[in-house]
Design a protein around this motif. Structure first.
Motif, PDB file in Angstrom:
ATOM      1  N   THR A   1       7.550  61.047 121.702  1.00 12.46           N
ATOM      2  CA  THR A   1       7.923  62.549 121.741  1.00 12.46           C
ATOM      3  C   THR A   1       6.525  63.185 121.862  1.00 12.46           C
ATOM      4  OG1 THR A   1       8.626  63.007 119.741  1.00 12.46           O
ATOM      5  CG2 THR A   1      10.247  62.181 121.119  1.00 12.46           C
ATOM      6  N   VAL A   2       6.665  64.361 122.368  1.00 11.10           N
ATOM      7  CA  VAL A   2       5.196  65.496 122.291  1.00 11.10           C
ATOM      8  C   VAL A   2       5.505  65.862 120.984  1.00 11.10           C
ATOM      9  CG1 VAL A   2       4.448  67.299 123.165  1.00 11.10           C
ATOM     10  CG2 VAL A   2       5.650  65.966 124.734  1.00 11.10           C
ATOM     11  N   LEU A   3       4.176  65.852 120.186  1.00  7.20           N
ATOM     12  CA  LEU A   3       4.138  66.249 118.797  1.00  7.20           C
ATOM     13  C   LEU A   3       3.958  67.855 118.826  1.00  7.20           C
ATOM     14  CD1 LEU A   3       1.808  63.569 117.468  1.00  7.20           C
ATOM     15  CD2 LEU A   3       4.213  63.817 117.009  1.00  7.20           C
ATOM     16  N   LEU A   4       4.500  68.262 117.938  1.00  6.78           N
ATOM     17  CA  LEU A   4       4.033  69.764 117.615  1.00  6.78           C
ATOM     18  C   LEU A   4       3.094  70.074 116.602  1.00  6.78           C
ATOM     19  CD1 LEU A   4       7.435  71.429 117.877  1.00  6.78           C
ATOM     20  CD2 LEU A   4       6.016  71.302 119.751  1.00  6.78           C
ATOM     21  N   GLY A   5       2.823  69.336 115.552  1.00  2.64           N
ATOM     22  CA  GLY A   5       2.189  69.234 114.561  1.00  2.64           C
ATOM     23  C   GLY A   5       1.987  67.806 114.187  1.00  2.64           C
ATOM     24  N   ARG A   6       0.742  67.787 113.168  1.00  2.00           N
ATOM     25  CA  ARG A   6       0.550  66.336 112.479  1.00  2.00           C
ATOM     26  C   ARG A   6      -0.071  66.832 111.123  1.00  2.00           C
ATOM     27  NH1 ARG A   6      -2.791  62.251 115.821  1.00  2.00           N
ATOM     28  NH2 ARG A   6      -0.749  61.661 116.684  1.00  2.00           N
ATOM     29  N   VAL A   7       0.060  65.874 110.134  1.00  2.00           N
ATOM     30  CA  VAL A   7      -0.514  66.262 108.866  1.00  2.00           C
ATOM     31  C   VAL A   7      -1.294  64.864 108.570  1.00  2.00           C
ATOM     32  CG1 VAL A   7       1.548  65.165 107.453  1.00  2.00           C
ATOM     33  CG2 VAL A   7      -0.153  66.612 106.319  1.00  2.00           C
TER      34      VAL A   7
ATOM     35  N   ARG B   1     -11.257  60.042 100.877  1.00  2.71           N
ATOM     36  CA  ARG B   1     -12.647  60.623 100.511  1.00  2.71           C
ATOM     37  C   ARG B   1     -13.395  61.449 101.110  1.00  2.71           C
ATOM     38  NH1 ARG B   1     -15.917  55.944  97.381  1.00  2.71           N
ATOM     39  NH2 ARG B   1     -14.443  56.176  95.930  1.00  2.71           N
ATOM     40  N   ASP B   2     -13.412  61.379 102.579  1.00  8.85           N
ATOM     41  CA  ASP B   2     -14.281  62.163 103.424  1.00  8.85           C
ATOM     42  C   ASP B   2     -13.848  63.410 103.789  1.00  8.85           C
ATOM     43  OD1 ASP B   2     -15.887  59.700 103.659  1.00  8.85           O
ATOM     44  OD2 ASP B   2     -14.696  58.953 105.305  1.00  8.85           O
ATOM     45  N   HIS B   3     -12.514  63.860 103.697  1.00  7.53           N
ATOM     46  CA  HIS B   3     -12.161  65.121 104.072  1.00  7.53           C
ATOM     47  C   HIS B   3     -10.844  65.365 103.288  1.00  7.53           C
ATOM     48  CE1 HIS B   3      -8.682  63.288 106.525  1.00  7.53           C
ATOM     49  NE2 HIS B   3      -9.872  62.335 106.955  1.00  7.53           N
ATOM     50  N   PRO B   4     -10.519  66.734 103.204  1.00  9.92           N
ATOM     51  CA  PRO B   4      -9.274  67.173 102.512  1.00  9.92           C
ATOM     52  C   PRO B   4      -8.166  66.956 103.232  1.00  9.92           C
ATOM     53  CG  PRO B   4     -10.646  69.078 103.168  1.00  9.92           C
ATOM     54  CD  PRO B   4     -11.497  67.806 103.512  1.00  9.92           C
ATOM     55  N   ALA B   5      -6.906  67.271 102.772  1.00 13.37           N
ATOM     56  CA  ALA B   5      -5.761  67.311 103.699  1.00 13.37           C
ATOM     57  C   ALA B   5      -5.704  68.221 104.747  1.00 13.37           C
ATOM     58  CB  ALA B   5      -4.533  67.638 102.796  1.00 13.37           C
ATOM     59  N   ARG B   6      -5.459  67.731 106.009  1.00 10.05           N
ATOM     60  CA  ARG B   6      -5.251  68.701 107.055  1.00 10.05           C
ATOM     61  C   ARG B   6      -3.934  68.683 107.649  1.00 10.05           C
ATOM     62  NH1 ARG B   6     -10.842  66.099 110.126  1.00 10.05           N
ATOM     63  NH2 ARG B   6     -12.164  66.628 108.471  1.00 10.05           N
ATOM     64  N   VAL B   7      -3.570  69.958 108.340  1.00  9.49           N
ATOM     65  CA  VAL B   7      -2.480  69.965 109.093  1.00  9.49           C
ATOM     66  C   VAL B   7      -3.011  70.702 110.396  1.00  9.49           C
ATOM     67  CG1 VAL B   7      -0.342  71.207 109.291  1.00  9.49           C
ATOM     68  CG2 VAL B   7      -0.960  70.511 107.100  1.00  9.49           C
ATOM     69  N   ILE B   8      -2.442  69.833 111.302  1.00  3.82           N
ATOM     70  CA  ILE B   8      -2.869  70.086 112.690  1.00  3.82           C
ATOM     71  C   ILE B   8      -1.679  70.467 113.484  1.00  3.82           C
ATOM     72  CG2 ILE B   8      -3.938  69.099 114.920  1.00  3.82           C
ATOM     73  CD1 ILE B   8      -5.179  66.956 113.193  1.00  3.82           C
ATOM     74  N   VAL B   9      -2.027  71.792 114.155  1.00  2.00           N
ATOM     75  CA  VAL B   9      -1.000  72.444 114.892  1.00  2.00           C
ATOM     76  C   VAL B   9      -1.070  72.533 116.516  1.00  2.00           C
ATOM     77  CG1 VAL B   9       0.574  74.408 115.400  1.00  2.00           C
ATOM     78  CG2 VAL B   9      -0.093  73.879 113.109  1.00  2.00           C
ATOM     79  N   TYR B  10      -0.435  71.888 117.326  1.00  6.31           N
ATOM     80  CA  TYR B  10      -0.759  71.857 118.626  1.00  6.31           C
ATOM     81  C   TYR B  10      -0.421  73.124 119.461  1.00  6.31           C
ATOM     82  CZ  TYR B  10      -1.876  67.059 117.339  1.00  6.31           C
ATOM     83  OH  TYR B  10      -2.446  66.148 116.662  1.00  6.31           O
ATOM     84  N   ARG B  11      -1.020  73.873 120.194  1.00  8.49           N
ATOM     85  CA  ARG B  11      -0.868  75.058 120.521  1.00  8.49           C
ATOM     86  C   ARG B  11      -0.102  74.967 122.029  1.00  8.49           C
ATOM     87  NH1 ARG B  11      -2.922  78.770 124.363  1.00  8.49           N
ATOM     88  NH2 ARG B  11      -4.536  77.447 125.306  1.00  8.49           N
TER      89      ARG B  11
END
Length: 152
Positions: free
Chosen positions: A88-94, A99-109
């Motif tokens: 399905t089409v995603l609205l967001g992703r975590v 080690r390289d980057h902190p936690a990220r939450v991605i929201v799709y506009r």
């Protein structure tokens, strides 16, 4: 001694920035919409502010656990979902921290804006998507992350 041709006296150098008006002087001199009117800001800027406000409110609610969380906005989700994600089409992703980057939450506009009719619907859906993603990151229910986002 080497001398560059643009630094010789009498030769024109590159112009210091873009020209503001066209050759005959009939070009636009100011913005078409003044900054105090609502049409001055683009939909993308308004959406970014909505996501930033919702993310800041959740970061205040969980200050220690979300101290290093990054909330990002992207236009559309990638066309190749991860194997564990639905088709399905995603609205967001975590993305969990590594080690390289902190936690990220991605929201799709785009997927969020196509599902909403107004600014209030967009704000509510953004809050719900952030609550779901942060809830999955912290292993708690989305209703516990942002209880006001789920009220009808």
């Amino acid at each position: 001694m080497d001398v560059e041709p643009s630094s010789l006296p009498g030769t024109p150098g590159p112009r210091p920035g873009p020209r503001r008006r066209d050759r005959r002087g009939r070009g636009r001199r100011w913005d078409l919409i003044p900054p105090h009117l609502p049409g001055y800001r683009t939909r993308r800027e308004q959406f970014d502010d909505t996501v930033a406000d919702a993310g800041a409110a959740l970061a205040e609610r969980f200050p220690r656990r979300l101290a290093h969380l990054q909330v990002l906005v992207e236009e559309v989700p990638p066309s190749d979902p991860a194997p564990w994600e639905d088709a399905t089409v995603l609205l967001g992703r975590v993305l969990p921290p590594s080690r390289d980057h902190p936690a990220r939450v991605i929201v799709y506009r785009r997927p969020i804006q196509t599902r909403c009719e107004g600014e209030q619907d967009t704000e509510m859906l953004v809050r719900q998507v952030l609550a779901e993603q942060i809830g999955s990151l912290l292993s708690i229910d989305p209703e516990d992350v942002d209880p006001e986002a789920w009220e009808d």
